[in-house]
Design an enzyme around this catalytic site. Structure first.
Site, short mmCIF file in Angstrom:
data_model
loop_
_atom_site.label_atom_id
_atom_site.label_comp_id
_atom_site.label_asym_id
_atom_site.label_seq_id
_atom_site.Cartn_x
_atom_site.Cartn_y
_atom_site.Cartn_z
N ALA A 132 35.92 49.91 -7.16
CA ALA A 132 34.74 49.23 -7.70
C ALA A 132 34.98 48.82 -9.15
CB ALA A 132 33.53 50.16 -7.61
N ARG B 298 39.86 49.44 -13.50
CA ARG B 298 38.78 50.04 -14.26
C ARG B 298 39.37 50.94 -15.37
NH1 ARG B 298 36.11 54.11 -10.55
NH2 ARG B 298 36.26 52.39 -9.10
N TYR C 76 29.32 36.23 -4.48
CA TYR C 76 29.69 34.82 -4.41
C TYR C 76 31.13 34.74 -3.94
CZ TYR C 76 31.33 30.22 -5.52
OH TYR C 76 31.91 28.99 -5.40
N TYR D 152 36.98 29.07 -10.29
CA TYR D 152 36.90 27.86 -11.11
C TYR D 152 37.19 28.23 -12.55
CZ TYR D 152 34.69 23.56 -12.94
OH TYR D 152 34.43 22.37 -13.57
N GLY E 297 3.47 -15.26 7.28
CA GLY E 297 2.84 -14.78 8.51
C GLY E 297 3.86 -14.47 9.60
N ARG F 219 27.09 27.41 1.94
CA ARG F 219 27.27 26.04 1.43
C ARG F 219 28.37 25.33 2.21
NH1 ARG F 219 28.29 26.86 -4.62
NH2 ARG F 219 28.75 24.63 -4.44
N ARG G 44 0.81 -1.22 0.00
CA ARG G 44 0.00 0.00 0.00
C ARG G 44 0.85 1.27 0.00
NH1 ARG G 44 -3.93 -0.33 4.74
NH2 ARG G 44 -2.67 -2.08 5.47
C1 UD1 Z 1 -0.61 -8.47 13.19
C2 UD1 Z 1 -1.18 -9.35 14.29
C3 UD1 Z 1 -2.44 -8.69 14.86
C4 UD1 Z 1 -2.14 -7.31 15.35
C5 UD1 Z 1 -1.50 -6.49 14.26
C6 UD1 Z 1 -1.02 -5.17 14.79
C7 UD1 Z 1 -0.64 -11.65 13.72
C8 UD1 Z 1 -1.12 -12.90 13.12
N1 UD1 Z 1 -1.51 -10.64 13.74
O1 UD1 Z 1 -1.56 -8.35 12.16
O2 UD1 Z 1 -2.95 -9.48 15.93
O3 UD1 Z 1 -3.32 -6.68 15.82
O4 UD1 Z 1 -0.35 -7.18 13.72
O5 UD1 Z 1 -0.64 -4.36 13.72
O6 UD1 Z 1 0.48 -11.58 14.19
N2 UD1 Z 1 5.60 -9.60 8.84
C9 UD1 Z 1 6.69 -10.34 8.46
N3 UD1 Z 1 6.48 -11.51 7.80
C10 UD1 Z 1 5.24 -11.98 7.52
C11 UD1 Z 1 4.13 -11.21 7.92
C12 UD1 Z 1 4.33 -10.02 8.59
O7 UD1 Z 1 7.83 -9.94 8.69
O8 UD1 Z 1 5.14 -13.05 6.94
C13 UD1 Z 1 5.83 -8.32 9.55
C14 UD1 Z 1 5.36 -7.12 8.78
O9 UD1 Z 1 6.42 -6.58 8.00
C15 UD1 Z 1 4.93 -6.18 9.87
C16 UD1 Z 1 4.48 -7.10 10.98
O10 UD1 Z 1 5.06 -8.35 10.73
O11 UD1 Z 1 6.02 -5.42 10.35
C17 UD1 Z 1 2.96 -7.21 11.05
O12 UD1 Z 1 2.46 -7.64 9.83
P1 UD1 Z 1 1.04 -7.14 9.33
O13 UD1 Z 1 0.68 -7.92 8.13
O14 UD1 Z 1 1.02 -5.68 9.28
O15 UD1 Z 1 0.12 -7.52 10.58
P2 UD1 Z 1 -1.17 -8.44 10.59
O16 UD1 Z 1 -0.79 -9.83 10.25
O17 UD1 Z 1 -2.21 -7.77 9.83
#
Ligand code: UD1
Ligand code: CA
Length: 452
Positions: A418, A435, A361, A382, A76, A328, A13
Protein backbone atom coordinates in the site's frame (compact mmCIF):
# COMPACT_ATOMS: atom_id res chain seq x y z
CA UNK A 1 -42.23 6.33 -56.54
CA UNK A 2 -40.51 9.67 -56.13
CA UNK A 3 -40.42 11.20 -52.68
CA UNK A 4 -40.20 14.92 -51.98
CA UNK A 5 -39.51 16.04 -48.42
CA UNK A 6 -40.48 19.65 -47.72
CA UNK A 7 -38.11 21.25 -45.26
CA UNK A 8 -37.70 24.86 -46.37
CA UNK A 9 -39.87 26.40 -43.68
CA UNK A 10 -38.07 28.68 -41.29
CA UNK A 11 -39.32 27.34 -37.98
CA UNK A 12 -39.52 30.76 -36.35
CA UNK A 13 -41.39 29.42 -33.34
CA UNK A 14 -38.43 27.23 -32.35
CA UNK A 15 -36.51 30.39 -31.40
CA UNK A 16 -33.26 28.72 -32.37
CA UNK A 17 -30.29 29.23 -34.67
CA UNK A 18 -30.49 25.57 -35.62
CA UNK A 19 -32.75 24.87 -38.63
CA UNK A 20 -35.97 23.38 -37.30
CA UNK A 21 -35.60 20.01 -39.01
CA UNK A 22 -32.20 19.44 -37.39
CA UNK A 23 -33.57 19.48 -33.87
CA UNK A 24 -33.17 16.02 -32.38
CA UNK A 25 -36.02 13.65 -31.59
CA UNK A 26 -34.97 10.45 -29.82
CA UNK A 27 -31.37 11.38 -30.61
CA UNK A 28 -31.88 11.83 -34.35
CA UNK A 29 -32.61 14.95 -36.39
CA UNK A 30 -36.31 15.36 -37.22
CA UNK A 31 -35.62 15.24 -40.95
CA UNK A 32 -33.43 12.16 -40.57
CA UNK A 33 -36.43 10.27 -39.18
CA UNK A 34 -38.33 11.22 -42.34
CA UNK A 35 -35.39 10.37 -44.64
CA UNK A 36 -34.94 6.97 -42.98
CA UNK A 37 -38.64 6.17 -43.31
CA UNK A 38 -38.62 7.38 -46.93
CA UNK A 39 -35.64 5.12 -47.68
CA UNK A 40 -37.60 2.10 -46.52
CA UNK A 41 -40.05 2.75 -49.38
CA UNK A 42 -37.20 2.40 -51.87
CA UNK A 43 -37.96 5.57 -53.90
CA UNK A 44 -36.60 6.16 -57.40
CA UNK A 45 -35.79 9.75 -56.41
CA UNK A 46 -35.54 11.18 -52.92
CA UNK A 47 -35.52 14.98 -53.00
CA UNK A 48 -35.19 17.32 -50.04
CA UNK A 49 -36.45 20.86 -50.49
CA UNK A 50 -34.48 23.13 -48.21
CA UNK A 51 -34.38 26.85 -47.66
CA UNK A 52 -32.80 28.15 -44.51
CA UNK A 53 -29.57 26.65 -43.22
CA UNK A 54 -28.75 24.68 -46.36
CA UNK A 55 -25.05 24.51 -45.50
CA UNK A 56 -25.51 23.11 -42.04
CA UNK A 57 -28.23 20.77 -43.32
CA UNK A 58 -25.92 19.36 -45.98
CA UNK A 59 -23.14 18.97 -43.41
CA UNK A 60 -25.34 17.25 -40.85
CA UNK A 61 -27.41 14.92 -42.98
CA UNK A 62 -25.24 12.33 -44.62
CA UNK A 63 -27.56 10.70 -47.08
CA UNK A 64 -26.09 9.17 -50.20
CA UNK A 65 -28.38 9.54 -53.19
CA UNK A 66 -30.39 12.35 -51.61
CA UNK A 67 -31.12 15.13 -54.11
CA UNK A 68 -31.14 18.69 -52.77
CA UNK A 69 -33.47 21.37 -54.12
CA UNK A 70 -33.22 24.94 -52.90
CA UNK A 71 -36.38 26.96 -52.31
CA UNK A 72 -35.45 30.54 -51.59
CA UNK A 73 -37.55 32.52 -50.87
CA UNK A 74 -40.41 30.34 -49.62
CA UNK A 75 -43.71 30.96 -51.37
CA UNK A 76 -45.72 28.03 -50.02
CA UNK A 77 -45.94 24.26 -50.23
CA UNK A 78 -46.88 24.25 -53.95
CA UNK A 79 -43.92 26.48 -54.73
CA UNK A 80 -41.71 24.13 -52.68
CA UNK A 81 -42.72 21.07 -54.73
CA UNK A 82 -42.10 23.09 -57.93
CA UNK A 83 -38.45 23.39 -56.91
CA UNK A 84 -38.23 19.61 -56.71
CA UNK A 85 -39.85 19.03 -60.12
CA UNK A 86 -36.69 19.19 -62.27
CA UNK A 87 -35.10 16.50 -60.12
CA UNK A 88 -37.93 13.97 -60.18
CA UNK A 89 -37.75 10.65 -62.00
CA UNK A 90 -40.56 9.21 -64.13
CA UNK A 91 -41.95 6.95 -61.38
CA UNK A 92 -45.76 6.96 -61.58
CA UNK A 93 -46.37 8.40 -58.11
CA UNK A 94 -44.77 11.30 -56.26
CA UNK A 95 -45.14 11.24 -52.50
CA UNK A 96 -44.84 14.51 -50.58
CA UNK A 97 -43.64 14.36 -46.96
CA UNK A 98 -42.83 17.05 -44.41
CA UNK A 99 -39.40 17.25 -42.81
CA UNK A 100 -40.96 18.34 -39.54
CA UNK A 101 -43.43 15.42 -39.26
CA UNK A 102 -40.98 12.81 -38.02
CA UNK A 103 -43.04 9.85 -36.82
CA UNK A 104 -44.89 9.01 -40.02
CA UNK A 105 -44.73 5.23 -40.47
CA UNK A 106 -43.68 3.37 -43.60
CA UNK A 107 -46.79 1.15 -43.56
CA UNK A 108 -49.07 4.19 -43.57
CA UNK A 109 -47.18 5.62 -46.53
CA UNK A 110 -47.34 2.31 -48.40
CA UNK A 111 -51.13 2.32 -48.03
CA UNK A 112 -51.30 5.91 -49.24
CA UNK A 113 -49.12 5.23 -52.28
CA UNK A 114 -51.16 2.13 -53.05
CA UNK A 115 -54.33 4.28 -52.98
CA UNK A 116 -52.68 6.72 -55.41
CA UNK A 117 -52.51 4.32 -58.33
CA UNK A 118 -54.36 6.32 -61.06
CA UNK A 119 -55.59 8.68 -58.35
CA UNK A 120 -54.50 11.48 -56.07
CA UNK A 121 -54.32 10.23 -52.49
CA UNK A 122 -54.43 12.39 -49.37
CA UNK A 123 -53.55 11.28 -45.87
CA UNK A 124 -56.31 12.74 -43.70
CA UNK A 125 -57.43 12.48 -40.11
CA UNK A 126 -60.36 13.69 -38.05
CA UNK A 127 -59.36 15.92 -35.18
CA UNK A 128 -61.40 17.15 -32.24
CA UNK A 129 -59.70 20.50 -32.75
CA UNK A 130 -58.93 21.10 -36.40
CA UNK A 131 -57.85 24.69 -36.05
CA UNK A 132 -54.85 25.72 -38.13
CA UNK A 133 -55.17 22.89 -40.61
CA UNK A 134 -56.47 22.69 -44.17
CA UNK A 135 -59.97 21.15 -44.18
CA UNK A 136 -61.11 18.34 -46.48
CA UNK A 137 -64.23 19.56 -48.29
CA UNK A 138 -66.52 16.76 -49.50
CA UNK A 139 -69.81 16.76 -51.44
CA UNK A 140 -73.06 15.26 -50.18
CA UNK A 141 -72.03 11.74 -51.23
CA UNK A 142 -68.67 12.05 -49.56
CA UNK A 143 -66.40 12.65 -52.57
CA UNK A 144 -63.52 15.01 -51.90
CA UNK A 145 -63.97 18.30 -53.77
CA UNK A 146 -61.01 20.34 -52.57
CA UNK A 147 -58.92 21.39 -49.59
CA UNK A 148 -59.50 24.77 -48.04
CA UNK A 149 -56.89 26.39 -45.81
CA UNK A 150 -57.93 27.68 -42.39
CA UNK A 151 -57.32 31.29 -43.40
CA UNK A 152 -59.45 30.98 -46.55
CA UNK A 153 -62.27 28.91 -45.03
CA UNK A 154 -65.89 29.92 -44.54
CA UNK A 155 -67.64 29.41 -41.19
CA UNK A 156 -69.20 26.15 -42.44
CA UNK A 157 -65.85 24.91 -43.72
CA UNK A 158 -64.19 25.75 -40.41
CA UNK A 159 -66.60 23.30 -38.76
CA UNK A 160 -65.13 20.40 -40.80
CA UNK A 161 -63.07 18.11 -38.57
CA UNK A 162 -61.36 16.07 -41.28
CA UNK A 163 -58.01 17.74 -42.01
CA UNK A 164 -55.20 17.53 -44.52
CA UNK A 165 -52.11 16.09 -42.84
CA UNK A 166 -50.12 17.59 -45.71
CA UNK A 167 -48.89 14.18 -46.84
CA UNK A 168 -50.12 13.44 -50.36
CA UNK A 169 -49.36 11.04 -53.18
CA UNK A 170 -49.80 12.52 -56.65
CA UNK A 171 -49.65 11.03 -60.17
CA UNK A 172 -46.25 12.30 -61.35
CA UNK A 173 -47.31 12.92 -64.95
CA UNK A 174 -49.99 15.41 -63.88
CA UNK A 175 -47.86 17.15 -61.28
CA UNK A 176 -46.01 19.71 -63.39
CA UNK A 177 -49.16 20.74 -65.23
CA UNK A 178 -51.09 21.24 -61.97
CA UNK A 179 -48.26 23.05 -60.21
CA UNK A 180 -47.87 25.32 -63.24
CA UNK A 181 -51.47 26.43 -62.87
CA UNK A 182 -51.28 27.31 -59.16
CA UNK A 183 -51.98 30.88 -58.21
CA UNK A 184 -51.17 32.73 -55.02
CA UNK A 185 -54.49 34.54 -54.98
CA UNK A 186 -55.40 33.57 -51.42
CA UNK A 187 -55.33 34.86 -47.86
CA UNK A 188 -51.62 34.07 -47.41
CA UNK A 189 -50.39 35.01 -50.90
CA UNK A 190 -48.81 31.55 -51.18
CA UNK A 191 -48.78 28.83 -53.81
CA UNK A 192 -50.76 26.12 -52.05
CA UNK A 193 -49.96 22.53 -52.95
CA UNK A 194 -53.46 21.76 -51.68
CA UNK A 195 -55.01 23.58 -54.65
CA UNK A 196 -54.04 20.67 -56.93
CA UNK A 197 -56.88 18.69 -55.33
CA UNK A 198 -59.53 20.89 -56.93
CA UNK A 199 -57.66 20.65 -60.25
CA UNK A 200 -57.58 16.85 -60.03
CA UNK A 201 -61.33 16.78 -59.40
CA UNK A 202 -61.92 19.02 -62.43
CA UNK A 203 -59.73 16.71 -64.55
CA UNK A 204 -61.74 13.67 -63.44
CA UNK A 205 -58.83 12.15 -61.50
CA UNK A 206 -60.21 10.19 -58.54
CA UNK A 207 -59.32 11.43 -55.05
CA UNK A 208 -58.75 8.82 -52.38
CA UNK A 209 -58.07 9.35 -48.71
CA UNK A 210 -56.34 7.08 -46.21
CA UNK A 211 -55.69 7.51 -42.51
CA UNK A 212 -52.67 6.98 -40.26
CA UNK A 213 -52.73 4.45 -37.38
CA UNK A 214 -52.77 7.29 -34.90
CA UNK A 215 -52.68 11.05 -34.63
CA UNK A 216 -49.09 10.94 -33.38
CA UNK A 217 -47.91 9.83 -36.82
CA UNK A 218 -48.89 13.12 -38.41
CA UNK A 219 -48.03 15.53 -35.63
CA UNK A 220 -45.60 18.21 -36.72
CA UNK A 221 -43.02 20.14 -34.76
CA UNK A 222 -43.35 23.91 -34.72
CA UNK A 223 -42.25 24.68 -31.17
CA UNK A 224 -40.14 23.30 -28.35
CA UNK A 225 -43.34 22.27 -26.58
CA UNK A 226 -44.44 20.18 -29.57
CA UNK A 227 -40.91 18.77 -29.83
CA UNK A 228 -41.03 17.64 -26.20
CA UNK A 229 -44.51 16.15 -26.66
CA UNK A 230 -43.35 14.14 -29.68
CA UNK A 231 -40.22 13.04 -27.80
CA UNK A 232 -42.51 11.34 -25.27
CA UNK A 233 -44.43 9.68 -28.12
CA UNK A 234 -41.20 8.48 -29.72
CA UNK A 235 -39.93 7.15 -26.39
CA UNK A 236 -43.21 5.37 -25.72
CA UNK A 237 -42.86 3.67 -29.13
CA UNK A 238 -39.28 2.65 -28.25
CA UNK A 239 -40.40 1.27 -24.91
CA UNK A 240 -43.29 -0.68 -26.44
CA UNK A 241 -41.02 -2.18 -29.08
CA UNK A 242 -38.54 -3.30 -26.41
CA UNK A 243 -41.25 -4.77 -24.16
CA UNK A 244 -42.75 -6.63 -27.13
CA UNK A 245 -39.31 -8.18 -27.62
CA UNK A 246 -39.31 -9.34 -23.99
CA UNK A 247 -37.40 -6.58 -22.23
CA UNK A 248 -38.68 -5.84 -18.72
CA UNK A 249 -38.87 -2.11 -18.05
CA UNK A 250 -39.50 -0.88 -14.52
CA UNK A 251 -41.40 2.03 -16.06
CA UNK A 252 -41.80 2.54 -19.82
CA UNK A 253 -42.38 6.24 -19.18
CA UNK A 254 -38.92 6.59 -17.64
CA UNK A 255 -36.68 5.25 -20.39
CA UNK A 256 -34.88 7.33 -23.00
CA UNK A 257 -33.37 5.75 -26.07
CA UNK A 258 -31.51 8.29 -28.18
CA UNK A 259 -30.31 6.02 -30.91
CA UNK A 260 -30.65 2.26 -31.22
CA UNK A 261 -30.93 -0.12 -28.27
CA UNK A 262 -30.71 -3.81 -29.08
CA UNK A 263 -31.56 -6.24 -26.27
CA UNK A 264 -31.27 -9.99 -25.77
CA UNK A 265 -33.72 -12.10 -23.76
CA UNK A 266 -34.58 -11.33 -20.15
CA UNK A 267 -33.00 -7.92 -20.02
CA UNK A 268 -34.17 -5.69 -17.17
CA UNK A 269 -33.88 -1.89 -17.20
CA UNK A 270 -34.75 0.12 -14.11
CA UNK A 271 -36.01 3.71 -14.20
CA UNK A 272 -34.31 6.82 -15.58
CA UNK A 273 -31.70 5.24 -17.82
CA UNK A 274 -30.52 6.96 -21.00
CA UNK A 275 -29.15 5.00 -23.94
CA UNK A 276 -27.34 6.90 -26.68
CA UNK A 277 -26.01 5.88 -30.07
CA UNK A 278 -25.71 2.13 -30.63
CA UNK A 279 -26.09 0.10 -27.45
CA UNK A 280 -26.34 -3.69 -27.21
CA UNK A 281 -27.49 -5.35 -23.99
CA UNK A 282 -27.00 -9.10 -24.24
CA UNK A 283 -29.14 -11.76 -22.61
CA UNK A 284 -30.03 -11.32 -18.92
CA UNK A 285 -28.28 -7.98 -18.55
CA UNK A 286 -29.59 -5.86 -15.68
CA UNK A 287 -29.28 -2.10 -15.71
CA UNK A 288 -30.12 -0.46 -12.41
CA UNK A 289 -31.60 2.99 -12.16
CA UNK A 290 -30.08 6.21 -13.51
CA UNK A 291 -27.38 4.85 -15.80
CA UNK A 292 -26.19 6.55 -18.99
CA UNK A 293 -24.85 4.14 -21.61
CA UNK A 294 -23.54 5.28 -24.97
CA UNK A 295 -22.18 3.29 -27.92
CA UNK A 296 -21.39 0.24 -25.83
CA UNK A 297 -21.95 -3.48 -25.63
CA UNK A 298 -22.83 -5.11 -22.32
CA UNK A 299 -22.26 -8.87 -22.30
CA UNK A 300 -24.68 -11.53 -21.08
CA UNK A 301 -25.45 -11.74 -17.38
CA UNK A 302 -23.70 -8.49 -16.56
CA UNK A 303 -25.19 -6.21 -13.94
CA UNK A 304 -24.71 -2.45 -14.10
CA UNK A 305 -25.53 -0.91 -10.73
CA UNK A 306 -27.09 2.51 -10.30
CA UNK A 307 -25.57 5.82 -11.44
CA UNK A 308 -23.01 4.33 -13.79
CA UNK A 309 -21.80 6.16 -16.89
CA UNK A 310 -20.50 4.05 -19.76
CA UNK A 311 -19.26 5.25 -23.15
CA UNK A 312 -17.59 3.43 -26.07
CA UNK A 313 -16.96 0.40 -23.89
CA UNK A 314 -17.32 -3.37 -24.11
CA UNK A 315 -18.26 -5.11 -20.86
CA UNK A 316 -18.83 -8.64 -19.66
CA UNK A 317 -20.13 -11.33 -19.65
CA UNK A 318 -21.07 -11.74 -15.99
CA UNK A 319 -19.39 -8.53 -14.93
CA UNK A 320 -20.54 -6.33 -12.06
CA UNK A 321 -20.18 -2.60 -12.63
CA UNK A 322 -21.00 0.28 -10.30
CA UNK A 323 -22.72 1.83 -8.52
CA UNK A 324 -21.11 5.15 -9.54
CA UNK A 325 -18.68 3.63 -12.03
CA UNK A 326 -17.40 5.55 -15.01
CA UNK A 327 -16.23 3.58 -18.03
CA UNK A 328 -14.75 5.92 -20.59
CA UNK A 329 -13.96 5.23 -24.27
CA UNK A 330 -11.74 2.27 -24.98
CA UNK A 331 -12.66 0.29 -21.87
CA UNK A 332 -12.83 -3.46 -22.52
CA UNK A 333 -13.73 -5.70 -19.62
CA UNK A 334 -13.74 -9.48 -19.91
CA UNK A 335 -15.86 -12.03 -18.04
CA UNK A 336 -16.47 -11.63 -14.33
CA UNK A 337 -14.72 -8.27 -13.95
CA UNK A 338 -15.86 -6.15 -10.98
CA UNK A 339 -15.68 -2.37 -11.12
CA UNK A 340 -17.02 -0.60 -8.06
CA UNK A 341 -17.91 2.84 -6.87
CA UNK A 342 -15.96 5.91 -7.94
CA UNK A 343 -13.73 3.96 -10.27
CA UNK A 344 -12.86 5.60 -13.58
CA UNK A 345 -11.49 3.50 -16.41
CA UNK A 346 -10.23 4.85 -19.74
CA UNK A 347 -8.70 3.02 -22.69
CA UNK A 348 -8.00 0.03 -20.49
CA UNK A 349 -8.42 -3.70 -20.93
CA UNK A 350 -9.17 -5.98 -18.00
CA UNK A 351 -8.91 -9.75 -18.51
CA UNK A 352 -11.24 -12.15 -16.72
CA UNK A 353 -12.10 -11.86 -13.04
CA UNK A 354 -10.03 -8.78 -12.26
CA UNK A 355 -11.34 -6.23 -9.79
CA UNK A 356 -11.12 -2.54 -9.08
CA UNK A 357 -13.76 -2.11 -6.44
CA UNK A 358 -13.22 1.34 -4.95
CA UNK A 359 -11.95 4.82 -5.81
CA UNK A 360 -9.42 4.31 -8.59
CA UNK A 361 -8.30 5.76 -11.91
CA UNK A 362 -7.00 3.30 -14.47
CA UNK A 363 -6.12 4.81 -17.84
CA UNK A 364 -4.15 3.39 -20.79
CA UNK A 365 -3.66 0.09 -18.99
CA UNK A 366 -3.52 -3.56 -19.91
CA UNK A 367 -4.62 -5.59 -16.92
CA UNK A 368 -4.37 -9.40 -16.79
CA UNK A 369 -6.65 -11.94 -15.11
CA UNK A 370 -7.48 -12.16 -11.40
CA UNK A 371 -5.77 -8.85 -10.69
CA UNK A 372 -6.90 -6.95 -7.60
CA UNK A 373 -6.58 -3.20 -7.78
CA UNK A 374 -6.88 -1.63 -4.34
CA UNK A 375 -8.74 1.50 -3.33
CA UNK A 376 -7.04 4.75 -4.26
CA UNK A 377 -4.91 3.27 -7.03
CA UNK A 378 -3.99 5.65 -9.82
CA UNK A 379 -2.22 5.07 -13.11
CA UNK A 380 -0.12 8.18 -13.75
CA UNK A 381 -0.52 7.80 -17.49
CA UNK A 382 0.05 11.39 -18.54
CA UNK A 383 3.17 13.50 -18.01
CA UNK A 384 1.52 16.66 -19.26
CA UNK A 385 2.57 16.03 -22.85
CA UNK A 386 2.34 12.32 -23.66
CA UNK A 387 0.42 9.28 -22.49
CA UNK A 388 2.02 5.99 -21.49
CA UNK A 389 0.84 2.46 -20.87
CA UNK A 390 0.69 0.57 -17.60
CA UNK A 391 0.85 -3.23 -17.80
CA UNK A 392 -0.39 -5.29 -14.87
CA UNK A 393 0.09 -9.01 -15.42
CA UNK A 394 -2.09 -11.89 -14.20
CA UNK A 395 -2.64 -12.41 -10.46
CA UNK A 396 -0.94 -9.17 -9.44
CA UNK A 397 -2.16 -7.48 -6.26
CA UNK A 398 -2.01 -3.70 -6.20
CA UNK A 399 -2.15 -2.38 -2.64
CA UNK A 400 -4.27 0.63 -1.80
CA UNK A 401 -3.20 4.18 -2.56
CA UNK A 402 -0.63 3.15 -5.14
CA UNK A 403 0.59 5.31 -8.00
CA UNK A 404 1.77 3.49 -11.10
CA UNK A 405 3.96 5.97 -13.00
CA UNK A 406 3.72 4.83 -16.61
CA UNK A 407 5.31 3.39 -18.59
CA UNK A 408 5.62 0.64 -16.04
CA UNK A 409 4.93 -3.09 -15.75
CA UNK A 410 3.80 -5.07 -12.74
CA UNK A 411 4.90 -8.68 -13.22
CA UNK A 412 2.76 -11.76 -12.91
CA UNK A 413 1.84 -12.53 -9.32
CA UNK A 414 3.60 -9.41 -8.00
CA UNK A 415 2.33 -7.61 -4.89
CA UNK A 416 2.63 -3.87 -4.46
CA UNK A 417 2.52 -2.65 -0.88
CA UNK A 418 0.00 0.00 0.00
CA UNK A 419 1.15 3.54 -0.71
CA UNK A 420 3.75 2.52 -3.28
CA UNK A 421 4.80 4.98 -5.96
CA UNK A 422 5.95 2.61 -8.68
CA UNK A 423 8.44 4.20 -11.08
CA UNK A 424 10.29 1.04 -12.14
CA UNK A 425 8.89 -2.34 -13.19
CA UNK A 426 7.84 -4.62 -10.33
CA UNK A 427 9.25 -8.13 -10.77
CA UNK A 428 6.89 -11.09 -10.76
CA UNK A 429 5.96 -12.91 -7.55
CA UNK A 430 7.73 -10.42 -5.23
CA UNK A 431 6.55 -7.73 -2.85
CA UNK A 432 7.52 -4.32 -4.10
CA UNK A 433 7.09 -1.40 -1.78
CA UNK A 434 8.31 2.21 -1.98
CA UNK A 435 6.88 3.32 1.31
CA UNK A 436 9.24 5.04 3.83
CA UNK A 437 10.01 2.76 6.79
CA UNK A 438 7.65 3.19 9.73
CA UNK A 439 9.26 4.86 12.72
CA UNK A 440 8.07 5.39 16.32
CA UNK A 441 9.87 7.93 18.55
CA UNK A 442 9.74 7.11 22.26
CA UNK A 443 9.41 10.01 24.73
CA UNK A 444 8.25 12.39 22.03
CA UNK A 445 6.28 15.37 23.40
CA UNK A 446 3.41 17.04 21.62
CA UNK A 447 3.97 20.78 21.17
CA UNK A 448 2.05 22.86 23.75
CA UNK A 449 0.37 26.18 23.17
CA UNK A 450 2.62 29.04 24.28
CA UNK A 451 1.07 31.75 26.53
CA UNK A 452 1.13 35.30 25.17
C1 UD1 B 1 -49.98 22.83 -44.68
C2 UD1 B 1 -51.16 22.56 -45.60
C3 UD1 B 1 -52.41 22.30 -44.75
C4 UD1 B 1 -52.18 21.18 -43.79
C5 UD1 B 1 -50.94 21.44 -42.96
C6 UD1 B 1 -50.59 20.24 -42.13
C7 UD1 B 1 -50.79 23.83 -47.64
C8 UD1 B 1 -51.10 25.06 -48.38
N1 UD1 B 1 -51.37 23.70 -46.45
O1 UD1 B 1 -50.24 23.98 -43.92
O2 UD1 B 1 -53.51 22.00 -45.59
O3 UD1 B 1 -53.31 20.99 -42.96
O4 UD1 B 1 -49.81 21.72 -43.81
O5 UD1 B 1 -49.59 20.59 -41.22
O6 UD1 B 1 -50.07 22.97 -48.12
N2 UD1 B 1 -42.70 24.37 -46.54
C9 UD1 B 1 -41.70 24.58 -47.47
N3 UD1 B 1 -41.74 25.71 -48.21
C10 UD1 B 1 -42.72 26.63 -48.10
C11 UD1 B 1 -43.75 26.41 -47.15
C12 UD1 B 1 -43.72 25.27 -46.38
O7 UD1 B 1 -40.79 23.76 -47.60
O8 UD1 B 1 -42.69 27.62 -48.82
C13 UD1 B 1 -42.66 23.14 -45.72
C14 UD1 B 1 -42.46 23.42 -44.26
O9 UD1 B 1 -41.09 23.39 -43.91
C15 UD1 B 1 -43.22 22.29 -43.61
C16 UD1 B 1 -44.32 21.99 -44.61
O10 UD1 B 1 -43.91 22.51 -45.84
O11 UD1 B 1 -42.42 21.14 -43.48
C17 UD1 B 1 -45.66 22.58 -44.19
O12 UD1 B 1 -45.54 23.95 -44.00
P1 UD1 B 1 -46.40 24.69 -42.90
O13 UD1 B 1 -46.23 26.14 -43.08
O14 UD1 B 1 -46.15 24.09 -41.60
O15 UD1 B 1 -47.88 24.22 -43.30
P2 UD1 B 1 -49.12 25.12 -43.65
O16 UD1 B 1 -48.86 25.87 -44.90
O17 UD1 B 1 -49.51 25.85 -42.45
CA1 CA C 1 -47.68 28.31 -43.73
Amino acid sequence: MNIVILAAGQGKRMHSNLPKVLHPLAGKALVSHVIDTARRLDPQTLCLVHGHGGDILQKTISAPGLVWALQNPQHGTGHAVMQALPHLGNAPTTLVLYGDVPLIQADTLRRLVHAARDALAILTIELADASGYGRIVRNSVGDVLRIVEQKDASTEELAIREINTGIVAVPTKRLSEWLGRLSNDNAQGEYYLTDIVGMAVAAGVPIRTTQPQGEWEVLGVNSKVQLADLERVAQRLNAERLMEQGVRLADPARLDVRGELICGRDVFIDVNCVFEGQVVLDEAVEIASTCVIKNSRIGPGTRIAAFSHIEDAVVGPDAVIGPFARLRPGTELAAGVHVGNFVELKNSKFAANSKANHLAYVGDAVVGSRVNIGAGTITCNYDGANKFTTVIEDDAFIGSDTQLVAPVTVGRGATLGAGTTLTKDAPPDMLTISRAKQLSIPGWQRPKKTKK
